[in-house]
Design a protein around this motif. Structure first.
Motif, PDB file in Angstrom:
ATOM      1  N   ASN A 176      49.883  40.897 -35.998  1.00  0.00           N
ATOM      2  CA  ASN A 176      49.751  42.297 -36.447  1.00  0.00           C
ATOM      3  C   ASN A 176      48.500  42.940 -35.851  1.00  0.00           C
ATOM      4  O   ASN A 176      47.730  43.611 -36.554  1.00  0.00           O
ATOM      5  CB  ASN A 176      49.712  42.385 -37.978  1.00  0.00           C
ATOM      6  CG  ASN A 176      51.069  42.186 -38.608  1.00  0.00           C
ATOM      7  OD1 ASN A 176      52.026  41.807 -37.931  1.00  0.00           O
ATOM      8  ND2 ASN A 176      51.168  42.416 -39.896  1.00  0.00           N
ATOM      9  N   THR A 177      48.323  42.743 -34.561  1.00  0.00           N
ATOM     10  CA  THR A 177      47.107  43.213 -33.899  1.00  0.00           C
ATOM     11  C   THR A 177      47.458  43.942 -32.597  1.00  0.00           C
ATOM     12  O   THR A 177      48.355  43.517 -31.862  1.00  0.00           O
ATOM     13  CB  THR A 177      46.156  42.044 -33.614  1.00  0.00           C
ATOM     14  OG1 THR A 177      45.809  41.414 -34.850  1.00  0.00           O
ATOM     15  CG2 THR A 177      44.882  42.515 -32.935  1.00  0.00           C
ATOM     16  N   VAL A 178      46.730  45.021 -32.371  1.00  0.00           N
ATOM     17  CA  VAL A 178      46.843  45.803 -31.137  1.00  0.00           C
ATOM     18  C   VAL A 178      45.511  45.676 -30.397  1.00  0.00           C
ATOM     19  O   VAL A 178      44.442  45.661 -31.018  1.00  0.00           O
ATOM     20  CB  VAL A 178      47.126  47.288 -31.453  1.00  0.00           C
ATOM     21  CG1 VAL A 178      47.311  48.085 -30.164  1.00  0.00           C
ATOM     22  CG2 VAL A 178      48.342  47.429 -32.349  1.00  0.00           C
ATOM     23  N   TYR A 179      45.600  45.607 -29.077  1.00  0.00           N
ATOM     24  CA  TYR A 179      44.396  45.426 -28.267  1.00  0.00           C
ATOM     25  C   TYR A 179      44.255  46.563 -27.258  1.00  0.00           C
ATOM     26  O   TYR A 179      45.247  47.141 -26.801  1.00  0.00           O
ATOM     27  CB  TYR A 179      44.467  44.108 -27.498  1.00  0.00           C
ATOM     28  CG  TYR A 179      44.639  42.895 -28.374  1.00  0.00           C
ATOM     29  CD1 TYR A 179      45.912  42.337 -28.581  1.00  0.00           C
ATOM     30  CD2 TYR A 179      43.548  42.305 -29.003  1.00  0.00           C
ATOM     31  CE1 TYR A 179      46.077  41.232 -29.389  1.00  0.00           C
ATOM     32  CE2 TYR A 179      43.710  41.196 -29.815  1.00  0.00           C
ATOM     33  CZ  TYR A 179      44.985  40.655 -30.002  1.00  0.00           C
ATOM     34  OH  TYR A 179      45.140  39.566 -30.814  1.00  0.00           O
ATOM     35  N   LEU A 180      43.014  46.823 -26.898  1.00  0.00           N
ATOM     36  CA  LEU A 180      42.708  47.756 -25.821  1.00  0.00           C
ATOM     37  C   LEU A 180      41.727  47.054 -24.890  1.00  0.00           C
ATOM     38  O   LEU A 180      40.571  46.849 -25.249  1.00  0.00           O
ATOM     39  CB  LEU A 180      42.100  49.048 -26.364  1.00  0.00           C
ATOM     40  CG  LEU A 180      41.636  50.066 -25.311  1.00  0.00           C
ATOM     41  CD1 LEU A 180      42.815  50.578 -24.497  1.00  0.00           C
ATOM     42  CD2 LEU A 180      40.912  51.245 -25.991  1.00  0.00           C
TER      43      LEU A 180
END
Length: 126
Positions: free
Chosen positions: A75-79
């Protein structure tokens, strides 16, 4: 719904940083997410978005330098930010639409109606 950003910091021109956004209380795998940034005295600027199928798009100023990804198991978004410039200095925020059906339209991460976190500061020195 909670979005918690982490991983910001200070880097020199040309450096790299990866910031993360942990999401809870939300149907993560069904939804799009995005990042926006805001520098002091400036308006919000959408950086990019990632859809549920993993497709992405970016604002012109970061194309080829920034990459958004997601890990549905965490449940993680990265940039991932590479080749950073002083003009990238800003507070970076993760955003989600208030309902996942909005992802099929012209949803922008910088919309004031979104869910968003408290942000993480990115500072690039020349």
């Amino acid at each position: 719904v909670q979005l918690v950003e982490s991983g910001g910091g200070s880097v020199q021109f040309g450096g790299s940083l990866r910031v993360s956004c942990a999401v809870s209380g939300y149907r993560f795998s069904d939804s799009c997410f995005g990042w926006f940034r805001q520098a002091p005295g400036k308006e919000r600027e959408g950086v990019g978005r990632i859809d549920s199928d993993g497709s992405t798009n970016y604002t012109d100023s970061v194309k080829g330098r920034f990459t958004i990804s997601r890990d549905n198991s965490k449940n993680t978004v990265y940039l991932q930010m590479n080749s950073l410039k002083p003009e990238d200095t800003a507070m970076y925020y993760c955003a989600a639409p208030v309902a996942s059906y909005l992802c099929s339209g012209s949803w922008s991460p910088s919309q004031i109606t979104n869910f968003w976190g408290k942000g993480t500061q990115v500072t690039v020195s020349s």
